[in-house]
Write an enzyme that holds these catalytic residues in place. Structure first.
Site, mmCIF file in Angstrom:
data_model
loop_
_atom_site.group_PDB
_atom_site.id
_atom_site.type_symbol
_atom_site.label_atom_id
_atom_site.label_comp_id
_atom_site.label_asym_id
_atom_site.label_seq_id
_atom_site.Cartn_x
_atom_site.Cartn_y
_atom_site.Cartn_z
ATOM 1 N N ASP A 1 0.460 5.543 2.245
ATOM 2 C CA ASP A 1 -0.450 4.908 3.200
ATOM 3 C C ASP A 1 -0.084 5.322 4.623
ATOM 4 O OD1 ASP A 1 -2.585 3.284 3.994
ATOM 5 O OD2 ASP A 1 -1.256 1.609 4.377
ATOM 6 N N ASP B 1 3.743 0.217 10.153
ATOM 7 C CA ASP B 1 2.706 -0.767 10.461
ATOM 8 C C ASP B 1 3.340 -1.982 11.130
ATOM 9 O OD1 ASP B 1 0.948 0.915 9.218
ATOM 10 O OD2 ASP B 1 0.316 -0.505 7.671
ATOM 11 N N ARG C 1 -3.529 8.124 14.367
ATOM 12 C CA ARG C 1 -2.775 6.870 14.541
ATOM 13 C C ARG C 1 -1.361 7.118 15.061
ATOM 14 N NH1 ARG C 1 -4.392 2.737 9.593
ATOM 15 N NH2 ARG C 1 -6.655 2.941 9.823
ATOM 16 N N ASP D 1 0.785 -1.232 0.000
ATOM 17 C CA ASP D 1 0.000 0.000 0.000
ATOM 18 C C ASP D 1 0.821 1.289 0.000
ATOM 19 O OD1 ASP D 1 -2.317 -1.517 0.056
ATOM 20 O OD2 ASP D 1 -2.355 -1.593 2.246
#
Length: 392
Positions: free
Chosen positions: A214, A218, A270, A190
């Site tokens: 993105d 992660d 986030r 992504d």
């Protein structure tokens, strides 16, 4: 006689010059050392940055990590391979010796990667990093940008330190050299700066991450025992995701330490967003947000400790966000211990009970500083500007 006097005079002038140069050099070095010692330096940086000979002892870094990653002693030893990147080019299937992919994916064993000079690396496909690999960008300016970026896939004992990763773009599925030189198919990605997939014992330290398609970082699909420290996250909508998706229950075992990082400017959400697992978020600086700073779903646990949250001038002042399912709030445990709030920031804690402790082992544990020291502790977050002499 006159000639002897002249020689004698020149000799003593030379001695005086040597003394002056020695004094001046020592004084400058002492001044630099005093300046760096005078900083409120966090425990990770204290471990190696005060050593003026750090270039000769790069592997000292491996014993400086704290938090759930523990110490990175598996990344050093007599069998360590020293590899220097000299070529910024890339080939996803047949990398040349001297390139980053050759050192990170092709070579097997313990590898400590450094860089010969400043360079901009445009990866053709995501870089899959082998276990027991350290990527050490100290002393030079290394950018991984403008296409594919980094993936840590089913590997362990990896350090990424001192790299700028930005403008990462989505990639179509295709073949790529995987860990230990194995060619493997890789699905569509992504556009994350760094993505962890089923990885363990990973330390992400002193990197600067921004402006990716993105997210910036992660931690997914059962990854655990992670420490994310001293990084600068900026200019990004989705910053850090901990936990793959709501249905991936294996992330219940995820344990992540987020410490001494600088979030901002222009970070939206986030920081992190947590699913299922546990995060200890300590001594970080938050320079505003748009939607929220810390969010979660699927019964995550968070101990937010001695962070500094500076709310945006306008907009949402609440630090936290919780996803609800079918109109019913998920069970979640968010606890704030010793956090500092400025500009109207607020933190919605879970009512009743007590937050889970990190339960660190002795080698993982560290003393969390008072929130009043956070600005100083995070002053050097991101890639360090190391001088060409000694101080870093």
């Amino acid at each position: 006689m006159a000639f002897n006097k002249l020689i004698n005079s020149i000799f003593w002038c030379f001695i005086l010059l040597v003394v002056m140069v020695t004094f001046f050099t020592t004084n400058v070095s002492s001044t630099k050392q005093s300046k760096i010692e005078g900083m409120q330096m966090n425990v990770i940086d204290q471990c190696w940055r005060l050593n003026p000979e750090w270039r000769k002892h790069r592997q000292q870094l491996a014993v400086c990590s704290v938090g759930f990653v523990g110490k990175m002693t598996n990344n050093i030893g007599k069998d360590l391979i020293h590899y220097k990147v000299t070529d910024p080019s890339d080939h996803p299937l047949n990398p040349r010796p001297g390139t980053l992919r050759y050192g990170a994916s092709r070579i097997q064993g313990k590898v400590w990667i450094t860089f010969q000079k400043d360079m901009n690396i445009k990866l053709e496909k995501p870089l899959l990093i082998s276990s027991f690999t350290t990527i050490d960008g100290r002393g030079v300016n290394v950018h991984i940008a403008d296409n594919a970026c980094l993936m840590i896939y089913k590997t362990t004992n990896i350090i990424i330190h001192g790299i700028r990763v930005h403008h990462c773009r989505p990639q179509a599925a295709g073949m790529v050299m995987g860990p230990n030189g194995n060619i493997m198919p890789l699905g569509q990605v992504d556009g994350d700066a760094i993505r962890l997939v089923s990885a363990s014992k990973i330390w992400i330290d002193h990197n600067t991450l921004y402006d990716c398609q993105d997210g910036l970082l992660d931690v997914t699909r059962g990854s655990t025992d992670i420490t994310i420290s001293n990084n600068w996250f900026r200019e990004q909508n989705k910053v850090m995701l901990l936990g793959h998706d709501d249905g991936f229950v294996r992330d219940k075992n995820m344990k992540v330490t987020v410490v001494y990082n600088y979030f901002g400017p222009n970070c939206n959400q986030r920081m992190p967003r947590i699913r299922h697992g546990y995060a200890h978020v300590a001594n970080n600086l938050y320079m505003g947000w748009v939607q929220y700073a810390i969010g979660g779903s699927m019964e995550p646990s968070l101990k937010s400790q001695s962070n500094l949250f500076i709310a945006p001038t306008t907009g949402k002042k609440e630090v936290t966000w919780r996803k609800s399912s079918n109109g019913i709030g998920d069970m979640w445990e968010f606890y704030s211990v010793g956090d500092a709030f400025e500009n109207g920031a607020s933190f919605m804690e879970t009512k009743g009970g007590q937050g889970k402790k990190p339960n660190y082992t002795p080698e993982q544990s560290f003393k969390v500083a008072d929130a009043k020291f956070v600005k100083s502790l995070t002053r050097s977050s991101g890639v360090l500007q190391c001088s060409k002499t000694s101080i870093c």
